[in-house]
Design a protein around this motif. Structure first.
Motif, PDB file in Angstrom:
ATOM      1  N   GLN A  94       0.839  -1.217   0.000  1.00  0.00           N
ATOM      2  CA  GLN A  94       0.000   0.000   0.000  1.00  0.00           C
ATOM      3  C   GLN A  94       0.867   1.258   0.000  1.00  0.00           C
ATOM      4  O   GLN A  94       0.638   2.191  -0.760  1.00  0.00           O
ATOM      5  N   ARG A  95       1.888   1.266   0.859  1.00  0.00           N
ATOM      6  CA  ARG A  95       2.781   2.432   0.955  1.00  0.00           C
ATOM      7  C   ARG A  95       3.535   2.633  -0.365  1.00  0.00           C
ATOM      8  O   ARG A  95       3.699   3.743  -0.856  1.00  0.00           O
ATOM      9  N   SER A  96       3.968   1.531  -0.966  1.00  0.00           N
ATOM     10  CA  SER A  96       4.717   1.592  -2.230  1.00  0.00           C
ATOM     11  C   SER A  96       3.855   2.194  -3.339  1.00  0.00           C
ATOM     12  O   SER A  96       4.309   3.059  -4.099  1.00  0.00           O
ATOM     13  N   LEU A  97       2.613   1.736  -3.436  1.00  0.00           N
ATOM     14  CA  LEU A  97       1.759   2.222  -4.528  1.00  0.00           C
ATOM     15  C   LEU A  97       1.419   3.699  -4.360  1.00  0.00           C
ATOM     16  O   LEU A  97       1.290   4.430  -5.338  1.00  0.00           O
ATOM     17  N   ARG A  98       1.297   4.136  -3.097  1.00  0.00           N
ATOM     18  CA  ARG A  98       1.013   5.564  -2.870  1.00  0.00           C
ATOM     19  C   ARG A  98       2.178   6.424  -3.361  1.00  0.00           C
ATOM     20  O   ARG A  98       1.979   7.451  -3.996  1.00  0.00           O
ATOM     21  N   LYS A  99       3.423   5.979  -3.084  1.00  0.00           N
ATOM     22  CA  LYS A  99       4.595   6.749  -3.534  1.00  0.00           C
ATOM     23  C   LYS A  99       4.654   6.760  -5.058  1.00  0.00           C
ATOM     24  O   LYS A  99       4.878   7.787  -5.694  1.00  0.00           O
ATOM     25  N   ILE A 100       4.440   5.601  -5.643  1.00  0.00           N
ATOM     26  CA  ILE A 100       4.542   5.487  -7.104  1.00  0.00           C
ATOM     27  C   ILE A 100       3.491   6.340  -7.800  1.00  0.00           C
ATOM     28  O   ILE A 100       3.761   6.954  -8.832  1.00  0.00           O
ATOM     29  N   TYR A 101       2.312   6.367  -7.225  1.00  0.00           N
ATOM     30  CA  TYR A 101       1.230   7.178  -7.804  1.00  0.00           C
ATOM     31  C   TYR A 101       1.717   8.630  -7.962  1.00  0.00           C
ATOM     32  O   TYR A 101       1.516   9.263  -8.996  1.00  0.00           O
ATOM     33  N   ASP A 102       2.365   9.150  -6.929  1.00  0.00           N
ATOM     34  CA  ASP A 102       2.859  10.531  -6.990  1.00  0.00           C
ATOM     35  C   ASP A 102       3.973  10.686  -8.027  1.00  0.00           C
ATOM     36  O   ASP A 102       4.074  11.717  -8.685  1.00  0.00           O
ATOM     37  N   TRP A 103       4.826   9.674  -8.166  1.00  0.00           N
ATOM     38  CA  TRP A 103       5.969   9.784  -9.094  1.00  0.00           C
ATOM     39  C   TRP A 103       5.551   9.734 -10.563  1.00  0.00           C
ATOM     40  O   TRP A 103       6.302  10.156 -11.440  1.00  0.00           O
ATOM     41  N   LEU A 104       4.356   9.174 -10.843  1.00  0.00           N
ATOM     42  CA  LEU A 104       3.919   9.038 -12.241  1.00  0.00           C
ATOM     43  C   LEU A 104       3.300  10.342 -12.740  1.00  0.00           C
ATOM     44  O   LEU A 104       2.600  11.042 -12.000  1.00  0.00           O
ATOM     45  N   SER A 105       3.528  10.624 -14.015  1.00  0.00           N
ATOM     46  CA  SER A 105       2.839  11.754 -14.639  1.00  0.00           C
ATOM     47  C   SER A 105       1.383  11.349 -14.902  1.00  0.00           C
ATOM     48  O   SER A 105       1.034  10.157 -14.857  1.00  0.00           O
ATOM     49  N   ALA A 106       0.525  12.331 -15.177  1.00  0.00           N
ATOM     50  CA  ALA A 106      -0.881  12.024 -15.485  1.00  0.00           C
ATOM     51  C   ALA A 106      -0.902  11.097 -16.698  1.00  0.00           C
ATOM     52  O   ALA A 106      -0.138  11.297 -17.655  1.00  0.00           O
TER      53      ALA A 106
END
Ligand SMILES: C[S@@+](CC[C@H](N)C(=O)[O-])C[C@H]1O[C@@H](n2cnc3c(N)ncnc32)[C@H](O)[C@@H]1O
Length: 238
Positions: free
Chosen positions: A119-131
């Motif tokens: 869960q923590r990993s996906l939250r970080k990755i979500y922010d790192w991705l562009s729209a």
């Protein structure tokens, strides 16, 4: 029994095997793009090398610096210029600006993570991705001969409301037949559980399905054509 072969390259830090033959989900990561890519847990970087060959700029991460040195040497040998390597433990030691990447691949790493770490990993990755950026995840499943004895317990748990039914401490206690190379903690993931992690993190699901590892994993490991699971999530445009 050693499983090392041309299909299964042992990692240098006892983290299982790297697989040179790319599955369809990992191939999606390597398709030509003008954006910047990130591969997490790249090991020797077989997917990263293919993406570099297709002209991408790629950040490759792994826990083990020796893996990344081999990857840099291979990239240099082929004259690829777009590679940056980062030795760090994801997610805690890895930081990027928001909206840095167009695609991120995590192949055969998250089955070593607890549900909370995922869960923590996906939250970080979500922010790192562009729209409209994509997260591509591949995990190995429970559908291997050596996990057959664990399957009834897994199925039972899936029918309860257990939060993370695939989390198993010392799964070998349930699987006495076959031991070598198996870790102490394992998180059995499938299409349903990965889809649920992705939706909770805010991703739209583009595609999810099982991967038949015939000709990608050694024959002696193959079970019923569901040896791995892959998922592609897209960060929605707000
Ligand atoms: C089973 S190998 C998979 C290699 C490759 N991605 C593949 O699919 O063939 C797992 C790799 O992930 C790395 N790894 C495991 N946990 C990690 C973490 N928390 N952060 C970064 N790398 C990690 C290991 O060092 C190892 O190289």
């Amino acid at each position: 029994m050693s499983l090392a072969s041309d299909l299964f390259i042992p990692t240098l830090n006892q983290q299982g095997f790297a697989v040179p033959k790319l599955d369809p989900f990992s191939k999606r990561f390597t398709e030509p793009t003008s954006g910047t890519l990130l591969e997490i847990g790249a090991a020797f970087g077989f997917a990263t090398l293919k993406a570099l060959a297709n002209g991408a700029n790629v950040y490759a991460n792994d826990l083990e610096p020796k893996h990344l040195k081999q990857l840099s040497d291979a990239a240099d040998g082929k004259g690829y210029r777009g590679l940056k390597t980062i030795a760090a433990r994801f997610p805690d030691e890895l930081e990027f600006e928001n909206e840095t990447f167009e695609k991120i691949l995590i192949s055969r790493v998250l089955h070593f993570f607890t549900g909370e770490q995922i869960q923590r990993s996906l939250r970080k990755i979500y922010d790192w991705l562009s729209a409209s950026g994509e997260l591509i995840v591949v995990c190995d499943t429970i559908y291997f001969k050596h996990w057959e004895a664990v399957y009834p317990e897994y199925k039972k748990r899936k029918n309860t409301n257990k939060r993370f039914p695939g989390e198993f401490n010392e799964p070998l206690k349930h699987a006495e037949k076959w031991g070598q190379h198996l870790p102490e903690f394992y998180h059995f993931l499938d299409v349903e559980s990965l889809s649920s992690f992705f939706k909770d993190a805010g991703f739209d699901i583009v595609e999810a399905g099982y991967i038949n590892r015939k000709n990608q994993f050694p024959d002696e490991l193959l079970y019923d054509g569901r040896e791995s699971v892959g998922i592609v999530g897209r960060k929605p445009c707000k």
